[in-house]
Design a protein around this motif. Structure first.
Motif, PDB file in Angstrom:
ATOM      1  N   VAL A  64       0.738  -1.156   0.156  1.00  0.00           N
ATOM      2  CA  VAL A  64      -0.117  -0.001  -0.018  1.00  0.00           C
ATOM      3  C   VAL A  64       0.884   1.269  -0.023  1.00  0.00           C
ATOM      4  N   ASP A  65       0.538   2.102  -1.013  1.00  0.00           N
ATOM      5  CA  ASP A  65       1.477   3.381  -0.889  1.00  0.00           C
ATOM      6  C   ASP A  65       0.751   4.335   0.157  1.00  0.00           C
ATOM      7  N   TYR A  66       1.573   4.784   0.945  1.00  0.00           N
ATOM      8  CA  TYR A  66       1.160   5.750   2.070  1.00  0.00           C
ATOM      9  C   TYR A  66       1.773   6.826   2.296  1.00  0.00           C
ATOM     10  N   LYS A  67       1.252   8.022   2.688  1.00  0.00           N
ATOM     11  CA  LYS A  67       1.837   9.277   3.212  1.00  0.00           C
ATOM     12  C   LYS A  67       1.581   9.598   4.623  1.00  0.00           C
ATOM     13  N   GLU A  68       2.403  10.263   5.267  1.00  0.00           N
ATOM     14  CA  GLU A  68       2.128  10.404   6.608  1.00  0.00           C
ATOM     15  C   GLU A  68       1.512  11.710   6.593  1.00  0.00           C
ATOM     16  N   CYS A  77      -3.518   6.794   2.645  1.00  0.00           N
ATOM     17  CA  CYS A  77      -3.071   5.501   1.721  1.00  0.00           C
ATOM     18  C   CYS A  77      -4.011   5.544   0.303  1.00  0.00           C
ATOM     19  N   ALA A  78      -2.979   4.728  -0.610  1.00  0.00           N
ATOM     20  CA  ALA A  78      -3.619   4.556  -1.784  1.00  0.00           C
ATOM     21  C   ALA A  78      -3.171   3.148  -2.198  1.00  0.00           C
ATOM     22  N   HIS A  79      -3.965   2.347  -2.845  1.00  0.00           N
ATOM     23  CA  HIS A  79      -3.602   0.797  -3.260  1.00  0.00           C
ATOM     24  C   HIS A  79      -4.531   0.484  -4.332  1.00  0.00           C
ATOM     25  N   SER A  80      -3.841  -0.007  -5.558  1.00  0.00           N
ATOM     26  CA  SER A  80      -4.067  -0.674  -6.499  1.00  0.00           C
ATOM     27  C   SER A  80      -4.142  -2.237  -6.354  1.00  0.00           C
ATOM     28  N   PRO A  81      -5.589  -2.789  -5.979  1.00  0.00           N
ATOM     29  CA  PRO A  81      -5.797  -4.188  -5.838  1.00  0.00           C
ATOM     30  C   PRO A  81      -5.213  -4.940  -7.010  1.00  0.00           C
ATOM     31  N   SER A  82      -4.597  -6.286  -6.781  1.00  0.00           N
ATOM     32  CA  SER A  82      -4.163  -6.876  -7.706  1.00  0.00           C
ATOM     33  C   SER A  82      -5.581  -7.707  -8.545  1.00  0.00           C
TER      34      SER A  82
END
Ligand SMILES: Nc1ncnc2c1ncn2[C@@H]1O[C@H](COP(=O)(O)OP(=O)(O)OP(=O)(O)O)[C@@H](O)[C@H]1O
Length: 835
Positions: free
Chosen positions: A743-747, A754-759
């Motif tokens: 998951v990509d995240y930024k504090e 968070c951002a996520h591209s599910p498989s």
């Protein structure tokens, strides 16, 4: 009834599912155009304004419902620069990092944006603050122009934009007219050259979905409370000839008082009881969509909401959707078949109600009348939910010009035409017959409580299947009084008449508001209208002043001498009973309640709700035979505020320490509410929540010590887990898990964005347009590449500080993307965190 009005049945097709076909990545094939776009060609071909006209960005103050007619959709090739320095070239506009302005000059005053709180297929929803009053609002920002991404010809884009424009105008018109305590109210509405800004009351208790993710399914008693509120709002809409068409768990928010608020009327429309004016747009979320929508059959309207409501109710009590499959055609089949696996622990009454709502044949499906009077709905209450519909009298001539002039946003036509059509309807034999029938009913002696009970269905055998229902009485008895739609001159007789009532009532409210502002002496006394026999319901109560849902309550209204759970006992139209169900049921703790204590009462109500919500039957969770119940581990650890209060802080601390020493999971604690102050909210940067660098590398301590600070809990429902671990460790754990899950995240301040591209394997059913026959949400919005990439989910994880006890909680909040992918990811993260 003959009509040429475009009120219903000739609407713009919208989209099919909002769970959710996201916009395809730029470069994919264009979506097919909605089917009835042709009807908006006139709108599409509206000439764009001259350069000098276009340079005026802020529209003149106008009636909030009324779109800014001068802000015509611009030519796609126009380029200009605004006073605020942002380019108005649509192509640049869509690629610019700073898409939106930081302030909007709405008719009632300026609003400043604070941060993004939601992302739908329409665009972003931002938290904003009214400069003068400090009031927080949720601003839905909808783009008016599709970007030129090379996928559509100019003509196609203009057609799509024109259709979208109509839908936005209709959404704005509908939400500006609705006045119901369980429907999110519109505060302001502004249309600029490139955007619609719809400013809604800010609902700050979180999303129902987040609560369910955090806590799993609800106890039936709690679900009933919410279900009654949903029924109240839906019935109110139906009786105003409005069908929501996008009822789903994501569109139900929780207010700070613990009541529901329905949002997103973007797919709503007017409906008519006339057979020849059925709706033909197949829209809504696939998981929540009625089978007839999948089969592209014309429908009246209310019946599709009943189905979706049935799915919502199932989600509330089971923590999962009734129809699910990774493979979309299979999901379609399941919905069309309507076969539902009911968990064994569900009460038979609840099962029965849901099974009546999830009937595949819309003619056999329960009506709202049946739903509202079902024994499960009534359990613990004296009657069906109140729908808070104002008292009305049949219309007579002459009509009010001011009301007609304000019937905008529905493409009804010019005022003279509306007047003509309304006059025709009022004079029609059908309307006159309905009025005479109503008058006869009113002349009859008041029914005894027993009669009324019978009429309201208490004597109805809900467990016997009704074989002899006709299409008419099934589809049209949405009225909770049992009068078929089309027979009741006061409710949903005809969309034009309903809108006339709604506009008139809105103008009355505005006048009352102005009079109240002018001072108590200037305020006209409220007229007390005695209820008609039809409106009278048992048990008989002494007449009370008429109170609208959102009006301030007098002490007497807040503290009625009614026993607990008496919300439904006085009929569905008796406006005297306009206090909320919760207020009615909340017992007066002592005899000393004074007017200035009323606000505190609300808070204590919220805490009470939280207490009830949190004390769930854990054993039942364990017994979920499907193994799919949401967040079992979390809910097993959930603990109530009631418990928290009962146990001394010291005792809890000792217990936690002992548990920590043993390595047990820390008990989740239900939390007292503390709203973020405006100052705290203001600290957050615009749009980025105060975020710093990307989270690709781990730091045990963030560089900015402010980031490490937990935010205080906002709302009452969202804490999923709590932990005795130090904050630094919780943050490190979250980062570890996020990285492990890709998951990509930024504090950001207080947590992570968070951002996520599910498989592909992780994805819930994806809506391949080549196989899916309905219009997608993209099509609803008119195409374009705005929004997230296909399958991407965005969410926040906030570390919240639990006041009183020294615990931290982890709170999830969906910002955008597919709900069920988000749910799966949130569950996965919580599992991995092992707090
Ligand atoms: N009044 C509000 N108060 C707080 N949050 C809100 C409010 N309105 C919307 N939101 C947030 O913004 C999100 C998107 O809002 P909404 O559903 O109205 O947009 P949409 O573009 O129509 O979405 P969808 O794609 O589901 O149709 C919601 O899920 C919610 O989290």
């Amino acid at each position: 009834m003959t009509t040429t009005m475009p009120a219903a049945g000739t609407e713009m097709p919208i989209r099919s599912q909002s769970v959710r076909t996201r916009r395809p990545p730029t470069g994919t094939r264009p979506d097919p155009l909605p089917r009835s776009e042709s009807s908006t060609r006139a709108e599409a071909s509206r000439p764009s304004r001259t350069r000098s006209q276009r340079s005026t960005n802020a529209p003149s103050p106008r009636h909030p419902q009324q779109p800014d007619a001068s802000a015509a959709p611009p030519s796609h090739h126009a380029e200009e620069h605004r006073g605020d320095g942002t380019s108005t070239d649509p192509r640049r506009h869509h690629t610019s990092k700073h898409k939106y302005r930081t302030m909007i000059p709405a008719p009632s005053g300026n609003y400043t944006f604070i941060k993004t709180i939601g992302q739908g297929s329409m665009g972003k929803v931002k938290l904003a603050k009214k400069e003068v009053t400090g009031e927080l609002v949720a601003c839905k920002i909808i783009e008016r122009v599709s970007p030129d991404d090379g996928r559509q010809s100019r003509e196609e884009r203009e057609k799509a934009d024109a259709a979208r424009e109509d839908r936005n105008a209709r959404e704005a018109a509908i939400v500006s007219l609705l006045n119901h305590q369980y429907i999110c109210g519109l505060r302001d509405n502004l249309r600029t050259r490139w955007h619609w800004y719809m400013l809604f009351e800010y609902v700050n208790g979180g999303q129902m979905l987040d609560y369910i993710i955090s806590h799993g399914k609800l106890k039936e008693k709690q679900a009933r409370k919410f279900a009654r509120q949903i029924a109240s709002a839906v019935d109110y809409c139906h009786r105003n000839s409005i069908v929501h068409r996008d009822l789903k768990i994501e569109n139900i928010l929780i207010s700070k008082t613990g009541d529901i608020k329905i949002i997103d009327f973007g797919l709503s429309n007017l409906f008519s009881p006339d057979e020849d004016r059925k709706l033909k747009t197949y829209c809504g979320s696939l998981y929540f969509a009625a089978p007839e929508l999948l089969q592209a059959k014309p429908y009246t309207g209310p019946e599709v909401d009943v189905w979706s409501f049935g799915v919502v109710l199932f989600v509330l009590v089971c923590g999962k959707v009734p129809f699910d499959d990774q493979y979309m055609p299979a999901l379609h089949q399941k919905i069309k078949k309507g076969a539902v696996d009911y968990p064994s622990w569900l009460s038979s009454e609840c099962k029965h109600l849901i099974s009546r709502m999830l009937v595949t044949d819309p003619r056999q499906r329960a009506t709202m009348h049946e739903v509202m009077n079902h024994p499960w709905m009534l359990k613990g209450y004296n009657g069906p939910p109140e729908n808070y519909l104002p008292q009305r009298e049949p219309l007579s001539l002459p009509l009010d010009n001011e009301v007609i002039a304000n019937m905008t946003g529905f493409k009804f036509g010019p005022p003279e035409y509306i007047r003509e059509e309304l006059t025709k309807r009022i004079k029609s034999p059908k309307y006159q017959a309905a009025v005479r029938r109503l008058e006869r009913e009113r002349e009859q002696p008041q029914p005894t409580p027993k009669d009324v009970e019978k009429r309201r269905g208490f004597g109805f055998d809900f467990y016997k299947r009704r074989n002899s229902v006709t299409s008419r009485d099934t589809l049209t008895t949405a009225s909770s009084e049992g009068l078929p739609i089309g027979d009741d001159p006061l409710n949903a007789f005809d969309p034009l008449i309903s809108i006339y009532y709604l506009v008139r009532e809105k103008l009355e409210r505005e006048r009352e508001g102005q009079a109240a502002q002018a001072g108590p002496l200037a305020a006209p006394p409220k007229v007390q209208v005695p209820p008609s026999p039809q409106q009278a319901q048992p048990p008989p109560v002494p007449p009370s002043p008429i109170v609208r849902p959102k009006e301030k309550h007098s002490l007497a209204e807040i503290v009625p001498p009614a026993p607990a759970h008496t919300d439904g006992g006085r009929g569905t139209r008796t406006r005297a009973r306009s206090h909320s169900e919760e207020q009615t049921r909340e017992p007066v703790k002592n005899g000393l309640l004074s007017p200035d204590m009323i606000p505190q009462k609300k808070e204590s109500t919220a805490a009470g709700i939280f207490r009830r919500l949190s004390t769930r039957d854990r054993k039942k969770d364990v017994g979920d035979p499907t193994g799919k119940s949401i967040q079992k581990s979390v809910s097993m650890r959930a603990k109530s505020l009631g418990h928290a209060r009962r146990e001394s802080i010291q005792a809890r601390r000792a217990k936690r320490e002992a548990e920590a020493a043993r390595g047990d999971a820390a008990p989740a604690t239900a939390l007292p509410v503390r709203e973020e102050t405006d100052a705290e909210l203001g600290e957050l940067d615009n749009d980025n929540g105060g975020e710093t660098s990307g989270g690709s590398h781990e730091r045990l301590e963030p560089e900015d010590p402010d980031l490490a600070k937990p935010v205080f809990l906002k709302g009452i429902f969202s804490v999923s887990t709590t932990s005795t671990k130090p904050l630094v460790e919780i943050r490190a754990d979250i980062k570890r898990v996020l990285r492990a899950l890709g998951v990509d995240y930024k504090e950001i301040k207080g947590g992570f964005r968070c951002a996520h591209s599910p498989s592909i394997a992780e994805r819930q059913p994806q809506y391949d347009r080549s196989r899916y026959s309905h219009q997608s949400s993209d099509e609803r919005r008119g195409g374009g590449s705005r929004g997230m990439d296909d399958g991407e989910i965005k969410f926040e994880i906030l570390i919240v500080k639990v006041p009183i006890v020294s615990l931290h909680g982890v709170q999830f909040k969906r910002v955008g993307g597919d709900t069920w992918q988000y749910k799966a990811m949130a569950e996965h993260i919580v599992r991995e965190l092992r707090l």
